[in-house]
Design an enzyme around this catalytic site. Structure first.
Site, PDB file in Angstrom:
ATOM      1  N   ASP A  35       0.778  -1.245   0.000  1.00  0.00           N
ATOM      2  CA  ASP A  35       0.000   0.000   0.000  1.00  0.00           C
ATOM      3  C   ASP A  35       0.815   1.304   0.000  1.00  0.00           C
ATOM      4  O   ASP A  35       1.764   1.426   0.767  1.00  0.00           O
ATOM      5  CB  ASP A  35      -0.861   0.104   1.264  1.00  0.00           C
ATOM      6  CG  ASP A  35      -1.566  -1.167   1.627  1.00  0.00           C
ATOM      7  OD1 ASP A  35      -1.513  -2.133   0.869  1.00  0.00           O
ATOM      8  OD2 ASP A  35      -2.171  -1.186   2.710  1.00  0.00           O
ATOM      9  N   ASP A 163      -5.393   1.242   9.397  1.00  0.00           N
ATOM     10  CA  ASP A 163      -5.332   2.073   8.189  1.00  0.00           C
ATOM     11  C   ASP A 163      -5.936   3.470   8.382  1.00  0.00           C
ATOM     12  O   ASP A 163      -6.812   3.912   7.598  1.00  0.00           O
ATOM     13  CB  ASP A 163      -5.997   1.355   7.006  1.00  0.00           C
ATOM     14  CG  ASP A 163      -5.414  -0.038   6.759  1.00  0.00           C
ATOM     15  OD1 ASP A 163      -4.319  -0.312   7.280  1.00  0.00           O
ATOM     16  OD2 ASP A 163      -6.049  -0.845   6.052  1.00  0.00           O
ATOM     17  N   GLU A 217     -10.456  -2.294   3.995  1.00  0.00           N
ATOM     18  CA  GLU A 217      -9.124  -1.790   4.337  1.00  0.00           C
ATOM     19  C   GLU A 217      -8.935  -0.408   3.713  1.00  0.00           C
ATOM     20  O   GLU A 217      -9.636  -0.016   2.777  1.00  0.00           O
ATOM     21  CB  GLU A 217      -8.046  -2.748   3.805  1.00  0.00           C
ATOM     22  CG  GLU A 217      -8.133  -4.143   4.407  1.00  0.00           C
ATOM     23  CD  GLU A 217      -6.991  -5.076   3.995  1.00  0.00           C
ATOM     24  OE1 GLU A 217      -6.484  -5.789   4.870  1.00  0.00           O
ATOM     25  OE2 GLU A 217      -6.612  -5.098   2.818  1.00  0.00           O
TER      26      GLU A 217
END
Ligand code: FRU
Length: 522
Positions: A35, A163, A217
């Protein structure tokens, strides 16, 4: 998370695969990434922090890597910014410029950069097995980072609370920080507020809704003007989902609605199923609803997309991870593994074929700048093909086309193809089904994972009979922005050595090529 570790095998592709190294997409020099984290513009540079394994090229030892760029196309890798240790892995999160020095980490004149990240705690921390939110700060423009002594700053004693995306909210009742994070396995976005980034109060939660078969997420929440009108602002909530995305595995969905400083309320036109009908209970209903969800990207390889903070002129620019958890650890590249998507600027529009009854949809356009394109002649094609310039190693190609398919059944681009015609990635517009299809089944090496060979498609209604596509081809990827960015498809590919030919062909009737331009970016 444990299944991900189990899937992370030792390096099995020892050969250095230089030919797959992208020209204008970020890859780490010789390590793994996933990510994008902490995207922030500061002092003239775009900062890309990212989930990084500093010790290998499969997922593990999660730390924040760091790269910077003046233009979002050319990146310099810097030393690891926030490293894992024996107490915690450093999972995804965001960075803000603390202009008001609310945290006290900087000064009013020299605001600190503050990272809000997820501590994935290990046993020696005393919080083993939980995920909570922590702070680190930088007073040297992002180059070095110190963890806050009071970490974690927000815990729910949960194993899947992660997150955090933090932004400054300005509302009727003043300004404060808002955090959007997830309870991943409950398919919930959880919102909190803070005055100083250190102490957080719960606001509300949202979900499950739309694609809710996998974990939620990497959320993001931000306002955008509709059709550029500053008087008409809507809020966009991005929720990444793994698995259960429209093309299989991981992908990004979004909702359009309102945020009043406490609660996110989606517009009716944003919901695929009536509120309260959770598809979790019924997998077949979940699959049937997927095409009605709002997808950031209809391809296989765009995940964990989040936006930059502090951008000039309030531009809303996202970057995604160009990969899919289905096969991420096994991509046939070395010594690095994985890359980011291009940076994409977002707008909201009511116009166009994906908007129903005036509902509002996102439009994405890649941030590109380069030398002038090679302009090809306007032609009519009828069961015939035209050859485009070959790909050049070390450069990416941008193909811009406007096509009137007319009575043709199909318009096909064959990208990075072999000279005998047996290999290539096919981007097709099928006029009968009104779908745009990206087919990588014959794109080269597809055998490294059973789930890799695939063809993805998105509904696409022509506007005034015209198909408009911008295709970015960069060694191991194809990104397609159709109808000005209303429909986006991103796929990885691993062509054979020497497969560099690009063709455009038309089948089943005459089509008019109104515009065909190819430019090269390095
Ligand atoms: C998404 C994700 C995040 C997590 C990170 C760990 O790909 O699973 O939820 O923070 O990756 O690397």
């Amino acid at each position: 998370m444990s299944s991900r570790l189990d899937a992370a095998r030792p390096e099995t592709a020892p050969a250095v695969t230089t030919r797959f190294r992208p020209a204008i997409h970020f890859t780490a020099r010789d390590t793994w990434l996933n990510d994008p984290n902490g995207l922030v513009f500061h002092h003239g540079l775009y900062h890309l922090f990212y989930q990084n394994n500093p010790y290998g090229n499969v997922w593990g030892n999660m730390s924040w890597g760091h790269a910077t760029s003046p233009d979002l196309l050319h990146w310099t890798e810097n030393p690891v910014a926030i490293a894992c240790d024996e107490t915690e892995d450093i999972f995804s999160g965001s960075v803000v410029v603390d202009h008001g020095n609310t945290s006290g980490f900087g000064t009013a004149d020299a605001p600190a950069l503050v990272a809000i990240y997820t501590s994935a705690f290990k046993a020696p921390s005393g919080h083993g097995g939980t995920q909570a939110q922590s702070l680190a700060y930088s007073t040297d423009a992002g180059m070095t980072w110190r963890k806050y002594a009071g970490n974690p700053v927000l815990t729910r004693n949960s194993a899947n609370f992660r997150d955090p995306k933090v932004f400054r909210y300005h509302g009727e009742h003043g300004a404060y920080w808002v955090m959007a994070a997830v309870e991943a396995q409950q398919q919930k976005v959880v919102l909190y507020r803070s005055e100083d980034l250190k102490s957080w109060d719960f606001l509300s939660d949202f979900g499950p809704a739309n694609a809710d078969a996998g974990e939620w997420e990497c959320p993001d929440l931000f306002p955008l003007p509709v059709d550029g009108d500053p008087e008409n602002t809507k809020w966009v909530l991005i929720v990444n989902v793994n698995p259960g995305a429209v093309a299989g595995g991981s992908g990004g969905q979004y909702f359009v609605g309102q945020f009043d400083g406490v609660r996110f309320l989606p517009d009716d036109g944003s919901l695929a199923a009536p509120a309260g009908v959770s598809s979790l209970a019924d997998p077949r209903a979940a699959a049937a609803a997927l095409p009605q969800c709002l997808w950031l990207d209809w391809g296989r390889d765009c995940y964990a997309s989040v936006s930059f903070s502090n951008t000039p002129d309030d531009r809303r620019i996202i970057i995604g991870w160009m990969n899919n958890w289905d096969y991420a650890n096994e991509l046939p590249t070395a010594p690095w593994r994985s890359s980011m998507t291009l940076a994409r600027e977002l707008r909201l529009t009511t116009a166009g074929p994906t908007a129903v009854d005036g509902s509002v949809r996102l439009v994405q356009q890649p941030v590109l700048a380069g030398p002038p394109a090679e302009v090809m002649d306007t032609v009519q094609l009828h069961d015939s093909a035209v050859r485009l310039p070959d790909a050049v190693p070390g450069s990416a190609q941008v193909i811009d086309a406007e096509i009137l398919p007319g009575s043709a059944g199909r318009v096909d681009f064959r990208l990075l193809g072999s000279s005998d015609g047996s290999e290539g990635t096919i981007l097709s517009y099928d006029t009968r089904s009104a779908r745009l299809i990206l087919d990588r089944r014959y794109s080269g090496n597809t055998g490294f994972h059973a789930k890799f060979a695939s063809a993805e498609s998105a509904p696409l209604v022509l506007e005034d009979g015209v198909l408009t596509v911008q295709i970015v081809v960069d060694h191991c990827s194809v990104e397609v922005f159709a109808q000005g960015g209303k429909v986006v498809l991103t796929d990885l590919i691993f062509p054979s050595e020497g497969s560099r030919e690009n063709w455009l062909s038309v089948e089943g009737g005459p089509a008019t090529i109104l515009k065909l331009e190819v430019s090269t970016l390095a």
